[in-house]
Design a protein around this motif. Sequence first.
Motif, PDB file in Angstrom:
ATOM      1  N   TYR A 128       0.451   5.400  -0.472  1.00  0.00           N
ATOM      2  CA  TYR A 128      -0.527   6.492  -0.518  1.00  0.00           C
ATOM      3  C   TYR A 128      -0.107   7.545  -1.539  1.00  0.00           C
TER       4      TYR A 128
ATOM      5  N   VAL B 101      -9.741  -0.137   3.234  1.00  0.00           N
ATOM      6  CA  VAL B 101      -8.703   0.545   2.447  1.00  0.00           C
ATOM      7  C   VAL B 101      -8.344  -0.358   1.278  1.00  0.00           C
TER       8      VAL B 101
ATOM      9  N   SER C 214      -2.593  -1.308  -2.947  1.00  0.00           N
ATOM     10  CA  SER C 214      -1.976  -0.901  -4.210  1.00  0.00           C
ATOM     11  C   SER C 214      -1.702  -2.125  -5.076  1.00  0.00           C
TER      12      SER C 214
ATOM     13  N   LYS D 287       0.843  -1.188   0.000  1.00  0.00           N
ATOM     14  CA  LYS D 287       0.000   0.000   0.000  1.00  0.00           C
ATOM     15  C   LYS D 287       0.879   1.238   0.000  1.00  0.00           C
TER      16      LYS D 287
ATOM     17  N   THR E   9      -3.075  -0.304   8.918  1.00  0.00           N
ATOM     18  CA  THR E   9      -3.253  -0.339   7.461  1.00  0.00           C
ATOM     19  C   THR E   9      -3.517  -1.762   6.997  1.00  0.00           C
TER      20      THR E   9
END
Length: 311
Positions: free
Chosen positions: A17, A58, A61, A15, A49
């Motif tokens: 951001y 969430v 990626s 992940k 996370t």
Amino acid sequence: MSSTSPIISVSGLSKTYATGFSALKSVDLEIRRGEIFALLGPNGAGKTTLISIICGLVKPSTGTVLADGYDIIRDYRAARATIGLVPQELTTDAFETVWSTVSFSRGLFGKPKDPAFIERILKELSLWDKKDTQIRRLSGGMKRRVLIAKALAHEPRILFLDEPTAGVDVELRQDMWQMVRRLKESGVTIILTTHYIEEAEEMADRIGVISKGEIILVEEKAELMRKLGKKQLSLQLQQPIEAVPATLAAFNLSLSPAGDELVYTYDTQAERTGITTLLQGLAEAGIRFRDLSTSQSSLEDIFVSLVRERA
């Protein structure tokens, strides 16, 4: 799904951001059915996370996550229905009653009304006498209990407890862990994050350590303690000595400033042979002791040393 297959399977999870901050870096992790898994790590390590991605809050990626066989993106509703989440933050409708907010959480997942089940949860969490009280009128500890009741309302097979005992009193903490044990006995898989490492040491079957977005260790708790735990043997001497004899140099003994105590730090795997050889060496050197004691490093000691080593 097979009873032997992992209930949560994380593969290549990353992940990043929009700011460029990389919260998770190619995380691989499997959680076994029916276990209590403690995820430990310093602030900012990526614990929340990782939990947020598994719970569908969430988007990752890269990578995939399966919850009880369901892909958390492709089969979002089915995957989410298997999961209960107790978040860190005390977020719930302040003007709703305890009964209505817990019942509503059950309905969100399409579960039929079951007043008897809701009653049982509230009684187990010592909330029954507060069932008609608005959330805003509850203490912080009681609000924490409501969050747990909400997470359990739809009968999940997986329960995430993200710092569940932060800021709560000792009585609630003990009640909570009794409930966690009962849930495990009923087959619920529990994933726990906590800053109270003694709780993980007492409750968990396995320990995972995350640092800077990477899983640096996953180990059976007992095996972790055996492999990485250090023990100390303290010997109170009958007569002070000025220095450790050269014949005992291999043991790396530390001598107290007063010269009346020797401390031997050893790996648990070398426990028997090391102590036996040391005591023989002391006798040959003419050193007598009047008392001895042992101590073992805690899970917290191991955790701190792992994170420091990684840094």
